[in-house]
Write an enzyme that holds these catalytic residues in place. Structure first.
Site, short mmCIF file in Angstrom:
data_model
loop_
_atom_site.label_atom_id
_atom_site.label_comp_id
_atom_site.label_asym_id
_atom_site.label_seq_id
_atom_site.Cartn_x
_atom_site.Cartn_y
_atom_site.Cartn_z
N CYS A 85 0.84 -1.20 0.00
CA CYS A 85 0.00 0.00 0.00
C CYS A 85 0.88 1.26 0.00
O CYS A 85 1.62 1.48 -0.94
CB CYS A 85 -1.00 -0.03 1.15
SG CYS A 85 -2.36 1.17 0.93
N HIS A 189 -3.81 -4.81 -0.38
CA HIS A 189 -3.43 -5.33 0.94
C HIS A 189 -3.46 -6.86 0.91
O HIS A 189 -4.53 -7.46 1.02
CB HIS A 189 -4.41 -4.83 2.01
CG HIS A 189 -4.24 -3.39 2.36
ND1 HIS A 189 -3.35 -2.96 3.32
CD2 HIS A 189 -4.83 -2.28 1.86
CE1 HIS A 189 -3.41 -1.64 3.40
NE2 HIS A 189 -4.29 -1.20 2.53
N GLU A 191 -2.66 -8.83 3.23
CA GLU A 191 -3.12 -9.33 4.53
C GLU A 191 -4.64 -9.30 4.65
O GLU A 191 -5.20 -9.92 5.56
CB GLU A 191 -2.47 -8.52 5.67
CG GLU A 191 -3.04 -7.14 5.93
CD GLU A 191 -2.55 -6.06 4.97
OE1 GLU A 191 -2.87 -4.88 5.21
OE2 GLU A 191 -1.84 -6.39 3.98
#
Length: 209
Positions: A85, A189, A191
């Site tokens: 990001c 992202h 994650e």
């Protein structure tokens, strides 16, 4: 003992989630650190980032010796590097959010506001979107096509199209990933991108650029 992965803590990252995702992807040791010496000795480096380009840059440069340690380990030592990001955006020459702020200049280009070409297009670009491979695939198979979770109002516009690893579409093409040598950055992202994101992190842990 396995490899040591340095997850840089500069007050601007979703550290807990990223650390957990890296461990779920197979990282044997994740060192969440603000210590340049730990970064200098790490086998791999991950730079997360949440917030504005300016605030993230100020946080990173605010840690004495951190940028020098990163540069030495990545560009001299050859450690694989992943920016996430705003951590990806910081690879640029400059960012234009809240004025002009210098970036790492590891991949030439600038970070610009996403242009609203259609009233139906919402900014920030938020949610799940497709990731399509770039023409040149500079990340050597690290980034694969799929669907990932995005959350950003600014986008990375590289000077050299050969550094574009992947694209997404939000009222027009936006760069989803960049890569150059042993450096890769993803706008999305991992994650938060479930199986797709964990698969990418797993590949990064095995990546030998």
């Amino acid at each position: 003992m396995g490899e040591v992965l340095a997850l840089i803590d500069y007050g601007a990252g979703n550290l807990h989630s990223v650390a957990n995702a890296l461990k779920a992807a197979g990282a044997s040791k994740v060192a969440v650190t603000a210590d340049p010496d730990v970064v200098r000795a790490a086998d791999r480096i991950v730079l997360p980032g949440v917030g504005s380009f300016r605030s993230c840059a100020q946080g990173l440069w605010g840690i004495a010796g951190m940028v020098d340690a990163m540069t030495e380990r990545v560009h001299v030592g050859g450690a694989p590097f992943l920016g996430i990001c705003v951590g990806m955006q910081l690879l640029a020459t400059r960012g234009l959010e809240h004025g002009v702020t210098k970036g790492l200049d590891w991949i030439a280009g600038e970070v610009q506001l996403i242009e609203r070409t259609d009233r139906a297009i919402k900014i920030p670009h938020m949610g799940w979107n497709d990731v399509a491979l770039g023409v040149h695939d500079p990340a050597s198979g690290l980034v694969e096509p799929g669907e990932a979770y995005f959350l950003h109002s600014y986008h990375f516009a590289p000077d050299d199209g050969h550094t574009v690893a992947a694209m997404t579409d939000h009222g027009g093409g936006l760069v989803a990933a960049v890569a150059k040598d042993n450096v890769v950055g993803v706008q999305f992202h991992p994650e938060k991108s479930q199986v797709y994101g964990l698969s990418l992190l797993s590949r990064f842990l095995e990546w030998k650029p």
